[in-house]
Design an enzyme around this catalytic site. Structure first.
Site, PDB file in Angstrom:
ATOM      1  N   ILE A  13       0.727  -1.285  -0.143  1.00 48.28           N
ATOM      2  CA  ILE A  13       0.026  -0.028   0.113  1.00 48.28           C
ATOM      3  C   ILE A  13       0.822   1.116   0.000  1.00 48.28           C
ATOM      4  O   ILE A  13       0.578   2.314  -0.739  1.00 48.28           O
ATOM      5  CB  ILE A  13      -0.989  -0.079   1.144  1.00 48.28           C
ATOM      6  CG1 ILE A  13      -1.902  -1.402   1.317  1.00 48.28           C
ATOM      7  CG2 ILE A  13      -2.008   1.154   1.057  1.00 48.28           C
ATOM      8  CD1 ILE A  13      -2.676  -1.580   2.360  1.00 48.28           C
ATOM      9  N   LEU A  34      13.004  -2.704   4.779  1.00 51.12           N
ATOM     10  CA  LEU A  34      13.153  -3.786   3.686  1.00 51.12           C
ATOM     11  C   LEU A  34      12.707  -5.224   4.218  1.00 51.12           C
ATOM     12  O   LEU A  34      13.229  -6.128   3.660  1.00 51.12           O
ATOM     13  CB  LEU A  34      14.393  -3.668   2.862  1.00 51.12           C
ATOM     14  CG  LEU A  34      14.691  -2.293   2.247  1.00 51.12           C
ATOM     15  CD1 LEU A  34      16.004  -2.310   1.489  1.00 51.12           C
ATOM     16  CD2 LEU A  34      13.243  -2.004   1.185  1.00 51.12           C
ATOM     17  N   PHE A  82       2.913   3.594   7.556  1.00 46.00           N
ATOM     18  CA  PHE A  82       2.866   2.078   7.071  1.00 46.00           C
ATOM     19  C   PHE A  82       3.388   0.964   7.954  1.00 46.00           C
ATOM     20  O   PHE A  82       2.805  -0.164   7.792  1.00 46.00           O
ATOM     21  CB  PHE A  82       2.566   1.857   5.531  1.00 46.00           C
ATOM     22  CG  PHE A  82       1.882   2.817   4.703  1.00 46.00           C
ATOM     23  CD1 PHE A  82       0.611   2.575   4.460  1.00 46.00           C
ATOM     24  CD2 PHE A  82       2.366   3.967   4.291  1.00 46.00           C
ATOM     25  CE1 PHE A  82      -0.099   3.226   3.658  1.00 46.00           C
ATOM     26  CE2 PHE A  82       1.519   4.683   3.289  1.00 46.00           C
ATOM     27  CZ  PHE A  82       0.421   4.300   2.971  1.00 46.00           C
ATOM     28  N   SER A 126      -6.904  -0.829  10.482  1.00 44.98           N
ATOM     29  CA  SER A 126      -7.585  -2.100   9.461  1.00 44.98           C
ATOM     30  C   SER A 126      -9.064  -2.342  10.301  1.00 44.98           C
ATOM     31  O   SER A 126      -9.238  -2.143  11.424  1.00 44.98           O
ATOM     32  CB  SER A 126      -6.835  -3.489   9.673  1.00 44.98           C
ATOM     33  OG  SER A 126      -7.388  -4.504   9.480  1.00 44.98           O
ATOM     34  N   TYR A 153      -1.475  -9.421  15.814  1.00 50.59           N
ATOM     35  CA  TYR A 153      -1.733  -8.459  14.707  1.00 50.59           C
ATOM     36  C   TYR A 153      -2.633  -7.480  15.014  1.00 50.59           C
ATOM     37  O   TYR A 153      -2.600  -6.296  14.801  1.00 50.59           O
ATOM     38  CB  TYR A 153      -1.746  -9.117  13.122  1.00 50.59           C
ATOM     39  CG  TYR A 153      -1.975  -8.099  12.281  1.00 50.59           C
ATOM     40  CD1 TYR A 153      -1.133  -7.185  11.605  1.00 50.59           C
ATOM     41  CD2 TYR A 153      -3.339  -8.063  11.816  1.00 50.59           C
ATOM     42  CE1 TYR A 153      -1.404  -6.272  10.779  1.00 50.59           C
ATOM     43  CE2 TYR A 153      -3.760  -7.236  10.751  1.00 50.59           C
ATOM     44  CZ  TYR A 153      -2.600  -6.170  10.387  1.00 50.59           C
ATOM     45  OH  TYR A 153      -3.329  -5.417   9.304  1.00 50.59           O
ATOM     46  N   LYS A 157      -3.181  -3.210  15.984  1.00 54.18           N
ATOM     47  CA  LYS A 157      -3.931  -2.112  15.264  1.00 54.18           C
ATOM     48  C   LYS A 157      -4.666  -1.412  16.335  1.00 54.18           C
ATOM     49  O   LYS A 157      -4.675   0.058  16.542  1.00 54.18           O
ATOM     50  CB  LYS A 157      -4.773  -2.742  14.275  1.00 54.18           C
ATOM     51  CG  LYS A 157      -3.956  -3.204  13.199  1.00 54.18           C
ATOM     52  CD  LYS A 157      -3.133  -2.137  12.482  1.00 54.18           C
ATOM     53  CE  LYS A 157      -2.186  -2.585  11.388  1.00 54.18           C
ATOM     54  NZ  LYS A 157      -1.382  -1.660  10.796  1.00 54.18           N
ATOM     55  N   TYR A 181      -8.683   0.426   6.988  1.00 51.87           N
ATOM     56  CA  TYR A 181      -8.619  -0.406   5.457  1.00 51.87           C
ATOM     57  C   TYR A 181      -9.513  -1.732   5.754  1.00 51.87           C
ATOM     58  O   TYR A 181      -9.446  -2.431   6.467  1.00 51.87           O
ATOM     59  CB  TYR A 181      -7.244  -0.900   4.953  1.00 51.87           C
ATOM     60  CG  TYR A 181      -6.203  -0.146   5.014  1.00 51.87           C
ATOM     61  CD1 TYR A 181      -6.573   1.482   4.624  1.00 51.87           C
ATOM     62  CD2 TYR A 181      -4.879  -0.237   5.105  1.00 51.87           C
ATOM     63  CE1 TYR A 181      -5.368   2.397   4.910  1.00 51.87           C
ATOM     64  CE2 TYR A 181      -3.723   0.541   5.190  1.00 51.87           C
ATOM     65  CZ  TYR A 181      -4.018   2.099   5.024  1.00 51.87           C
ATOM     66  OH  TYR A 181      -2.923   2.923   5.257  1.00 51.87           O
ATOM     67  N   LEU A 204      -6.193 -13.920   0.011  1.00 51.21           N
ATOM     68  CA  LEU A 204      -7.065 -14.494  -1.420  1.00 51.21           C
ATOM     69  C   LEU A 204      -6.464 -14.123  -2.728  1.00 51.21           C
ATOM     70  O   LEU A 204      -6.050 -15.048  -3.537  1.00 51.21           O
ATOM     71  CB  LEU A 204      -8.540 -14.144  -1.226  1.00 51.21           C
ATOM     72  CG  LEU A 204      -9.352 -14.702  -2.252  1.00 51.21           C
ATOM     73  CD1 LEU A 204      -9.665 -16.200  -2.337  1.00 51.21           C
ATOM     74  CD2 LEU A 204     -10.813 -14.115  -2.338  1.00 51.21           C
ATOM     75  N   GLY A 301     -10.615 -18.687  12.632  1.00 48.36           N
ATOM     76  CA  GLY A 301     -10.248 -17.467  12.913  1.00 48.36           C
ATOM     77  C   GLY A 301     -10.825 -16.456  11.874  1.00 48.36           C
ATOM     78  O   GLY A 301     -11.073 -15.158  12.066  1.00 48.36           O
ATOM     79  N   ASP A 302     -11.367 -17.007  10.678  1.00 49.28           N
ATOM     80  CA  ASP A 302     -11.914 -16.324   9.900  1.00 49.28           C
ATOM     81  C   ASP A 302     -13.295 -15.858  10.282  1.00 49.28           C
ATOM     82  O   ASP A 302     -14.036 -16.290  10.753  1.00 49.28           O
ATOM     83  CB  ASP A 302     -12.388 -17.015   8.575  1.00 49.28           C
ATOM     84  CG  ASP A 302     -11.092 -16.757   7.378  1.00 49.28           C
ATOM     85  OD1 ASP A 302     -10.759 -16.055   7.482  1.00 49.28           O
ATOM     86  OD2 ASP A 302     -11.499 -17.722   6.456  1.00 49.28           O
TER      87      ASP A 302
HETATM   88  N1  UDP Z   1      -9.493 -17.335   1.456  1.00 57.38           N
HETATM   89  C1  UDP Z   1      -9.755 -18.534   0.711  1.00 57.38           C
HETATM   90  N2  UDP Z   1      -8.651 -19.243   0.019  1.00 57.38           N
HETATM   91  C2  UDP Z   1      -7.444 -18.888   0.267  1.00 57.38           C
HETATM   92  C3  UDP Z   1      -7.098 -17.251   0.919  1.00 57.38           C
HETATM   93  C4  UDP Z   1      -8.322 -16.796   1.328  1.00 57.38           C
HETATM   94  O1  UDP Z   1     -10.616 -19.017   0.657  1.00 57.38           O
HETATM   95  O2  UDP Z   1      -6.404 -19.314  -0.041  1.00 57.38           O
HETATM   96  C5  UDP Z   1     -10.696 -16.623   1.601  1.00 57.38           C
HETATM   97  C6  UDP Z   1     -10.590 -16.139   3.289  1.00 57.38           C
HETATM   98  O3  UDP Z   1     -11.201 -17.523   3.795  1.00 57.38           O
HETATM   99  C7  UDP Z   1     -11.483 -15.375   3.494  1.00 57.38           C
HETATM  100  C8  UDP Z   1     -11.113 -14.416   2.045  1.00 57.38           C
HETATM  101  O4  UDP Z   1     -10.664 -15.283   1.209  1.00 57.38           O
HETATM  102  O5  UDP Z   1     -12.864 -15.527   3.395  1.00 57.38           O
HETATM  103  C9  UDP Z   1     -10.124 -13.112   2.261  1.00 57.38           C
HETATM  104  O6  UDP Z   1      -9.464 -13.689   3.001  1.00 57.38           O
HETATM  105  P1  UDP Z   1      -7.814 -12.896   3.205  1.00 57.38           P
HETATM  106  O7  UDP Z   1      -6.907 -13.716   4.087  1.00 57.38           O
HETATM  107  O8  UDP Z   1      -7.254 -12.364   1.894  1.00 57.38           O
HETATM  108  O9  UDP Z   1      -8.531 -11.649   3.933  1.00 57.38           O
HETATM  109  P2  UDP Z   1      -8.899 -11.542   5.608  1.00 57.38           P
HETATM  110  O10 UDP Z   1      -9.594 -12.831   6.072  1.00 57.38           O
HETATM  111  O11 UDP Z   1      -7.985 -11.300   6.418  1.00 57.38           O
HETATM  112  O12 UDP Z   1     -10.239 -10.516   5.378  1.00 57.38           O
END
Ligand code: UDP
Length: 343
Positions: A13, A34, A82, A126, A153, A157, A181, A204, A301-302
């Site tokens: 970013i 770096l 950043f 974030s 992490y 924030k 963000y 992703l 954790g998602d």
């Molecule tokens: N995701 C996925 N496969 C991957 C990486 C991410 O299905 O290899 C999904 C993840 O479960 C989430 C979404 O993509 O629902 C975004 O994930 P990312 O790690 O990019 O962002 P964050 O979860 O931190 O918002």
């Protein structure tokens, strides 16, 4: 012209923001250690803008080095901070590294700013601070309650937001803008700068582009049994160039004395949530490239779904993330192709 100190300016970013700042006529000094970026990014920036930004390789936790930067560049009028470690998984395994890097660097930057009477800072926060908002808070605006962070992490924030608030409260000369963000994706349209994931991507989009180019056998989609229309998770994917432009607006607002509050807070997202399957399918449609994928179990954790209400940034910063997702996904693909053609 005024100079902006961009810490972490060779990062993903950061580098896009440096381009936008320079194109608006600002001078820039980048400080980056770096640790998760490459000095060659400076060549990409120079190729886009026509001149190379000033660069100092230093760690933002290093008080003497930061003091030296502020002394040498006496025309600095604002900092955009950043520089931080950002791998969620790594932060669970190495919490102290994250607390040291992320918290100490902010403290050092603020201390050095105060010593040199620099009064403006933009801080990268974030949407992770919102956790999984209750349905009534979706889309999330800046007043939604914060939730206990799920990772060190994320916690850095929240802690850093508090450090900024407390510091600005105590020092009435300071001004801060905290930018939360959502999910930044894509690359500069020139394909001269973009995301450079370290090792196997956790996010992703880089995983999608690396699978599309054949570097990874298949994408694993983490779960299709969520309470969403197609069962996969929903996020607010924001184009990194749109995101970068918001930083220029934030700096301009502080410098022109327009800020209503000593600390202003803005969500930076599109206001539109997209599912993982929508992202993958749209990517395949616009690029014409197949992305083999398999649905697997949920990732620990998602968060199920989160997207922004970005009205505050739209109205007050006069900024909107309006690049169509097709164009954004195409930019990510162009960048991936460019990267592989260089290797
Ligand atoms: N995701 C996925 N496969 C991957 C990486 C991410 O299905 O290899 C999904 C993840 O479960 C989430 C979404 O993509 O629902 C975004 O994930 P990312 O790690 O990019 O962002 P964050 O979860 O931190 O918002």
């Amino acid at each position: 012209m005024a100079r902006i100190l961009v810490t972490g300016g060779t990062g993903y970013i950061g580098s896009h923001t440096v381009v936008e700042l320079m194109q608006q006529g600002y001078d820039v000094i980048i400080v980056d250690n770096l640790s998760n970026s490459n000095q060659a990014v400076l060549d990409g920036i120079a190729a886009i803008v026509g001149t190379c930004p000033e660069f100092v390789q230093a760690d933002c936790c290093d008080s003497a080095a930061m003091d030296d930067v502020f002394t040498r560049y006496s025309d600095i009028v604002s900092v955009i901070h950043f520089a931080a470690s950002k791998a969620v998984n790594e932060s669970v395994e190495q919490p102290l590294k994250y607390y040291r890097n992320n918290v100490m660097s902010l403290i050092t930057v603020l201390e050095t700013m105060r010593k040199h009477a620099i009064t403006n800072i933009v801080f990268s926060s974030s949407c992770t601070v919102y956790g999984q908002p209750d349905a009534q808070y979706l889309p999330v605006d800046e007043t939604a309650p914060l939730q206990k962070a799920l990772s060190p992490y994320g916690n850095t924030k929240q802690i850093n937001e508090d450090i900024i608030r407390d510091t600005v409260y105590a020092d009435k000369s300071l001004r801060a803008t905290i930018l939360r963000y959502f999910n930044p994706i894509g690359a500069h349209p020139s394909a001269l700068i973009g995301e450079l994931p370290n090792g196997v991507p956790q996010n992703l989009l880089p995983y999608v582009t690396q699978t599309a180019i054949g570097l990874r056998a298949e994408l694993k989609i983490f779960g299709n049994d969520y309470n969403t229309p197609d069962g996969s998770c929903i996020r607010d994917y924001i184009y990194v160039v749109d995101l970068a432009k918001a930083h220029v607006k934030a700096v301009q607002r502080m410098l022109s004395g327009d800020a209503d509050e000593p600390v202003e807070l803005f969500n930076l997202g599109t206001g539109c949530g997209l599912s993982v399957l929508e992202i993958v399918n749209t990517f395949m449609q616009v690029t014409g490239v197949k992305v083999p994928y398999q649905i697997v179990g949920r990732r620990e954790g998602d968060i199920e779904q989160v997207w922004a209400k970005a009205d505050k940034a739209n109205h007050i910063l006069g900024w909107k993330a309006d690049t169509p997702i097709e164009q954004v996904l195409m930019s990510a693909w162009q960048w991936e192709k460019k990267l592989r053609s260089n290797n």
